[in-house]
Structures are given as structure tokens and as C-alpha cells.
Design a protein around this motif. Sequence first.
Motif, PDB file in Angstrom:
ATOM      1  N   TRP A   1      -6.034  -8.036  -3.642  1.00 34.39           N
ATOM      2  CA  TRP A   1      -5.471  -6.699  -3.421  1.00 34.39           C
ATOM      3  C   TRP A   1      -5.326  -5.964  -4.744  1.00 34.39           C
ATOM      4  O   TRP A   1      -5.693  -4.788  -4.861  1.00 34.39           O
ATOM      5  CB  TRP A   1      -4.124  -6.810  -2.715  1.00 34.39           C
ATOM      6  CG  TRP A   1      -3.493  -5.488  -2.405  1.00 34.39           C
ATOM      7  CD1 TRP A   1      -3.720  -4.701  -1.304  1.00 34.39           C
ATOM      8  CD2 TRP A   1      -2.539  -4.777  -3.208  1.00 34.39           C
ATOM      9  NE1 TRP A   1      -2.964  -3.538  -1.381  1.00 34.39           N
ATOM     10  CE2 TRP A   1      -2.236  -3.568  -2.537  1.00 34.39           C
ATOM     11  CE3 TRP A   1      -1.918  -5.040  -4.429  1.00 34.39           C
ATOM     12  CZ2 TRP A   1      -1.339  -2.643  -3.050  1.00 34.39           C
ATOM     13  CZ3 TRP A   1      -1.025  -4.116  -4.943  1.00 34.39           C
ATOM     14  CH2 TRP A   1      -0.744  -2.922  -4.257  1.00 34.39           C
TER      15      TRP A   1
ATOM     16  N   ASP B   1       0.836  -1.209   0.000  1.00 34.87           N
ATOM     17  CA  ASP B   1       0.000   0.000   0.000  1.00 34.87           C
ATOM     18  C   ASP B   1       0.867   1.254   0.000  1.00 34.87           C
ATOM     19  O   ASP B   1       0.564   2.228  -0.700  1.00 34.87           O
ATOM     20  CB  ASP B   1      -0.932  -0.003   1.210  1.00 34.87           C
ATOM     21  CG  ASP B   1      -2.148  -0.895   1.004  1.00 34.87           C
ATOM     22  OD1 ASP B   1      -2.697  -0.892  -0.110  1.00 34.87           O
ATOM     23  OD2 ASP B   1      -2.525  -1.611   1.945  1.00 34.87           O
TER      24      ASP B   1
ATOM     25  N   ARG C   1      -7.632  -2.461  -6.275  1.00 31.54           N
ATOM     26  CA  ARG C   1      -6.968  -1.194  -6.603  1.00 31.54           C
ATOM     27  C   ARG C   1      -6.846  -0.979  -8.115  1.00 31.54           C
ATOM     28  O   ARG C   1      -6.091  -0.119  -8.561  1.00 31.54           O
ATOM     29  CB  ARG C   1      -5.595  -1.151  -5.933  1.00 31.54           C
ATOM     30  CG  ARG C   1      -5.732  -0.927  -4.425  1.00 31.54           C
ATOM     31  CD  ARG C   1      -4.548  -1.476  -3.666  1.00 31.54           C
ATOM     32  NE  ARG C   1      -4.689  -1.249  -2.229  1.00 31.54           N
ATOM     33  CZ  ARG C   1      -5.464  -1.971  -1.421  1.00 31.54           C
ATOM     34  NH1 ARG C   1      -6.185  -2.975  -1.919  1.00 31.54           N
ATOM     35  NH2 ARG C   1      -5.545  -1.716  -0.126  1.00 31.54           N
TER      36      ARG C   1
END
Length: 303
Positions: A119, A94, A123
Amino acid sequence: MASLVTLSPVRCSRLFSTISSTRRSSICFSSSSTMSTTATTTTITPAIIVGGGRVGRALQDMGDGRDVLVGRGQNVSADIDGPIFVCTRNDDLDAVLEAAPSSRWSDLVFFQNGMLDPWLESRGLGDCSQVLAYFAVSKLGEPPVDGKTDTDPDGLTAVSGKWASAVAARLHSAGLSCKVLQKEAFQKQMLEKLIWICSFMLVGARHPGATVGIVEKDYRYEAKFLIYELELAAAAERRLTFDECMEERLCAYSRAVAHFPTAVKEVTILEGWFFSLAVERIEAIQTQTCNLANEEIKFLKIE
């Protein structure tokens, strides 16, 4: 502390019988699922390398002096073209994304192990390049050792995505193997390595001090049933077929890296994906998958 869960011969025999029957009908060899191409590029493409650890430094050493090494937490320039190799821990992803301008996100190349798909997709990075690295760097500054085994003498490292050819060319220049795979074939190999990590690390963690080699030699009986169980779960969840003889391939890799220690780390990205399957998707999968894995996780008090 949770009580110790033992794998009795009777229980393992029953599980093996059930799994073997299921595998024969639903997990069959498919030669078309492993299509790969070999990169022909010989020029080393300069890259931004995020993370100055063993892998990041090794990749920089393979370059021609034009790479830019960026430390964790430092900003990634929007003015430098080329791939961005992300060589950090999963826990730092992140922060890496925040440090990179959104205009360069499509150039990110992830070298992490584990199930990154949730993940990445959350995103908008589902099409980014990924590397399945089977080469090992024992210490900072030492040359990498290729992950070739007696079942895969041509090597196991693979890459997929926009910068796949550039990654393969760099690794080939250092004498390392690397296959360029289409996304589906890469997914299968990624999941296979995830199964190796989960099975061998969980069994090893239950036997303090056990290396990967000790697990393969002395506790293979325990590891093999985790492999079968997790293979079934992954195949059902992703609706794909794995190549036959997964246990033999994973054990061969374990012999090649026998000195590696075993430990359970970054559970969310690694074992956590299988744990969530067992908790949330049992009815959809229609088989009792991940029971042994969950017992191992509970025994080790992993949340």
C-alpha cells in the motif's frame, strides 16, 4: 463449509523435518541484521494525531499539551509542522491520505500492524516512518503496558524513518521502551510480528473463545508449524535472514499478552500477504510455503 483440516503428528513431524533442514541452511543468525540505535532526544516534538482511539489518546497523553488531535475523516492542516501520527484502522488509511495535503505526506508516521509495504509503495510512501508498537492500551484512557517479555526484557517496540527519534523520545518519556532501527532491521521485526499475528490469530479463530494465552498453552503445537511455514515464506520473498529462536520469542510475547482475544480481521493487510505468496509465488520461492496457513484461511471461509 470446508472440511476441518487437522494437523496430525505424522504430518507435523514431516513438515518440521523439512523446515528445520531448510532453516539450518538458509535462515541463519546474522548479528549485523539487527543493528539499532537508541534515541537520545529528550524534547517532546508536538504532533498531529489522527485517530482518537486508545493508541491516539495514549500518545496525546504523553505529549506536552501542544499536540493536535484530528478525528477520522477530518482534514489535516498543512500549516502545522512536525510528525503526523496515524493511529487508525488499516481500513481507514486511504481516507487519512485523502485528508492530508500531499506536502505533508513525508511526515506521516504509521502505527498500524501488518504488511503495509504494498500500500505504501503504491502511493509513493515507501520512505515514511513506521512504528512497530508492542505496547498495549487495554481501555481508553488507561496507561499503556510495555511489551517486555522474558526473552526480550528490554522491550520490542521499534520505529524507523524520518520521525523515528521523535517517536522514541515520546515513548521513553512515558517509561516505554522503543528502539530506533534502520529500515532492513525494522522490516525483519515487522515481519516477525506479522507472523505472530497470522499464526496465533488463525489458530485461535479455529478454537472459539481461545485467547492468545490459551493458544500458546494448549495449541502451541499448531501455532509452531504456522510460524515455521510463514517464516520460510517471508525469508524467501524478502531475501532476508531472521534471528534464531523465533518461536520462543513469539510464544514469550503471547504469554505477556495472554489475555488478548483472538480474531481474524483486516485480512488483506494481515494474512492476505502470505495468502498471495502461496497463490502467486510458489514457483519462485521453490518450496511449498503457506500450505497450512491457506488451509486455515479456507477453513475459516476467509476471502
